[in-house]
Structure formats: C-alpha cells, structure tokens
Scaffold this motif. Structure first.
Motif, PDB file in Angstrom:
ATOM      1  N   ASN A  19       0.807  -1.218   0.000  1.00  0.00           N
ATOM      2  CA  ASN A  19       0.000   0.000   0.000  1.00  0.00           C
ATOM      3  C   ASN A  19       0.840   1.268   0.000  1.00  0.00           C
ATOM      4  O   ASN A  19       0.398   2.314   0.450  1.00  0.00           O
ATOM      5  CB  ASN A  19      -0.952  -0.009   1.200  1.00  0.00           C
ATOM      6  CG  ASN A  19      -1.937  -1.151   1.118  1.00  0.00           C
ATOM      7  OD1 ASN A  19      -2.495  -1.414   0.058  1.00  0.00           O
ATOM      8  ND2 ASN A  19      -2.134  -1.851   2.223  1.00  0.00           N
ATOM      9  N   THR A  21       2.807   4.389  -1.704  1.00  0.00           N
ATOM     10  CA  THR A  21       2.652   5.274  -2.857  1.00  0.00           C
ATOM     11  C   THR A  21       4.000   5.610  -3.487  1.00  0.00           C
ATOM     12  O   THR A  21       4.142   5.591  -4.701  1.00  0.00           O
ATOM     13  CB  THR A  21       1.948   6.581  -2.418  1.00  0.00           C
ATOM     14  OG1 THR A  21       0.722   6.234  -1.785  1.00  0.00           O
ATOM     15  CG2 THR A  21       1.676   7.471  -3.608  1.00  0.00           C
ATOM     16  N   LYS A  69       3.561  -5.664  -9.739  1.00  0.00           N
ATOM     17  CA  LYS A  69       2.344  -5.160 -10.373  1.00  0.00           C
ATOM     18  C   LYS A  69       1.824  -4.045  -9.470  1.00  0.00           C
ATOM     19  O   LYS A  69       1.810  -4.189  -8.246  1.00  0.00           O
ATOM     20  CB  LYS A  69       1.315  -6.284 -10.493  1.00  0.00           C
ATOM     21  CG  LYS A  69       0.063  -5.884 -11.203  1.00  0.00           C
ATOM     22  CD  LYS A  69      -0.895  -7.051 -11.318  1.00  0.00           C
ATOM     23  CE  LYS A  69      -2.140  -6.595 -12.069  1.00  0.00           C
ATOM     24  NZ  LYS A  69      -3.122  -7.674 -12.160  1.00  0.00           N
ATOM     25  N   ASN A  70       1.423  -2.925 -10.037  1.00  0.00           N
ATOM     26  CA  ASN A  70       0.984  -1.751  -9.266  1.00  0.00           C
ATOM     27  C   ASN A  70       2.069  -1.265  -8.308  1.00  0.00           C
ATOM     28  O   ASN A  70       1.798  -0.938  -7.151  1.00  0.00           O
ATOM     29  CB  ASN A  70      -0.301  -2.055  -8.489  1.00  0.00           C
ATOM     30  CG  ASN A  70      -1.434  -2.468  -9.395  1.00  0.00           C
ATOM     31  OD1 ASN A  70      -1.599  -1.916 -10.480  1.00  0.00           O
ATOM     32  ND2 ASN A  70      -2.189  -3.458  -8.968  1.00  0.00           N
ATOM     33  N   SER A  71       3.305  -1.249  -8.797  1.00  0.00           N
ATOM     34  CA  SER A  71       4.420  -0.822  -7.942  1.00  0.00           C
ATOM     35  C   SER A  71       4.282   0.652  -7.580  1.00  0.00           C
ATOM     36  O   SER A  71       3.689   1.438  -8.316  1.00  0.00           O
ATOM     37  CB  SER A  71       5.753  -1.052  -8.659  1.00  0.00           C
ATOM     38  OG  SER A  71       5.871  -0.188  -9.757  1.00  0.00           O
ATOM     39  N   PRO A  72       4.845   1.041  -6.434  1.00  0.00           N
ATOM     40  CA  PRO A  72       4.853   2.455  -6.070  1.00  0.00           C
ATOM     41  C   PRO A  72       5.791   3.235  -6.994  1.00  0.00           C
ATOM     42  O   PRO A  72       6.542   2.644  -7.766  1.00  0.00           O
ATOM     43  CB  PRO A  72       5.373   2.449  -4.636  1.00  0.00           C
ATOM     44  CG  PRO A  72       6.127   1.179  -4.491  1.00  0.00           C
ATOM     45  CD  PRO A  72       5.502   0.201  -5.443  1.00  0.00           C
ATOM     46  N   TYR A  73       5.738   4.549  -6.902  1.00  0.00           N
ATOM     47  CA  TYR A  73       6.681   5.404  -7.608  1.00  0.00           C
ATOM     48  C   TYR A  73       8.039   5.169  -6.952  1.00  0.00           C
ATOM     49  O   TYR A  73       8.226   5.462  -5.765  1.00  0.00           O
ATOM     50  CB  TYR A  73       6.251   6.872  -7.487  1.00  0.00           C
ATOM     51  CG  TYR A  73       7.121   7.822  -8.251  1.00  0.00           C
ATOM     52  CD1 TYR A  73       6.837   8.138  -9.572  1.00  0.00           C
ATOM     53  CD2 TYR A  73       8.226   8.422  -7.657  1.00  0.00           C
ATOM     54  CE1 TYR A  73       7.632   9.023 -10.285  1.00  0.00           C
ATOM     55  CE2 TYR A  73       9.027   9.303  -8.356  1.00  0.00           C
ATOM     56  CZ  TYR A  73       8.725   9.595  -9.671  1.00  0.00           C
ATOM     57  OH  TYR A  73       9.527  10.470 -10.372  1.00  0.00           O
ATOM     58  N   THR A 150       2.489  12.300 -12.440  1.00  0.00           N
ATOM     59  CA  THR A 150       2.116  10.986 -12.964  1.00  0.00           C
ATOM     60  C   THR A 150       0.651  10.658 -12.686  1.00  0.00           C
ATOM     61  O   THR A 150       0.133   9.669 -13.197  1.00  0.00           O
ATOM     62  CB  THR A 150       2.986   9.853 -12.357  1.00  0.00           C
ATOM     63  OG1 THR A 150       2.706   9.738 -10.954  1.00  0.00           O
ATOM     64  CG2 THR A 150       4.444  10.110 -12.595  1.00  0.00           C
TER      65      THR A 150
END
Length: 151
Positions: A19, A21, A69-73, A150
């Motif tokens: 979770n 960001t 997958k859905n990695s943070p910045y 982004t």
C-alpha cells in the motif's frame, strides 16, 4: 523494523510495500553475501585461505519493488566513483525507475554538502552543490512534483 541481513530486509520490504505510494530506496544493504557462512569465528591458520570464501548476490530490493504489479513510484540512488551519467542512466534503465538520484561518492561522503543529479525520463537535472539538509529538502520537493505529474 529491525533486520540483520539483506535477505531479511528484502522480505520485510516486499511484505510491507503493497500500500505504498512512493518508495525511496536510499542505499543497498550489501550487494553480496558469503554463500557458506561459518558457524564459528574463522581463526587465523595456515589452513584458511580467502579463496575459500564464496560469495552470492543479495536480492535487489529496489528492482524487485519496481517490478511489482501496481508498484509504487520508485526512487533509487547511485553513488558512483566515476562516469556518473553513464552509470546512473544505465541503472535507471536496468531497474526501470522513474527517478534515479546520483552523486560522485568521494565528493559527498564525509562532507557537509552534496551535489546531486536527478535522472528521469526527461534527462539529467543537476542540483548546485549545497548543504545536505537543503539538498534533501529540494530532493523531496522534486520527488513530489514528479509523482504528482504521474497522477
């Protein structure tokens, strides 16, 4: 979270990053570890040779987080001894990072100030040499600006 090994840090990070960001990976714990650690202190003796030590690569925490997958910045760092632009650009591409922060290590270690260079998809963005606290504040602002662009 206290850890003692790079492997433990890898497991903790991958177990905690879901979770997140923004992930700022400031330094590698250690690139290598002994493959066959001794259970006791290795005493000086004629039987011991440094050639007996075998090393294996530790997992790359930053690259692993960036591949999720859905990695943070993800923000990485490159402290180089030479050819900063070449090494930092290659590292940014190899790890698929949106932002990499580079510096020349021997100019920064032990000094009260730093000269950072940011590498992003738009190229190279050098900071002027400044006190490290000021550089850290400007870096956080730069990360926030890039992250928000982004969204």
């Amino acid at each position: 979270i206290n850890v003692e090994t790079a492997q433990q840090m890898y497991e903790v990070v991958l177990g905690s990053v879901a979770n997140t960001t923004i992930f700022i990976s400031v330094a590698a714990v250690a690139d290598w570890r002994v493959a066959n650690p001794a259970s006791q202190k290795i005493k000086k003796s004629a039987e011991f040779s440094w050639a007996d030590l075998e090393f294996v690569e530790n997992p790359d925490i930053l690259a692993s987080v960036a591949k999720l997958k859905n990695s943070p910045y993800c923000v990485g760092f490159a402290a180089e001894s030479d050819q900063l632009d070449d090494h930092a650009t290659a590292k940014k591409q190899r790890k698929n990072l949106p932002l990499l922060v580079g510096n020349i290590a021997q100019e920064t270690l032990g000094s009260d100030d730093a000269r950072l260079v940011l590498f992003d998809d738009n190229g190279r963005h050098p900071f002027q040499r400044m006190p490290k606290l000021q550089a850290a504040r400007q870096l956080i602002q730069a990360i926030a600006q890039r992250y928000h662009s982004t969204l």
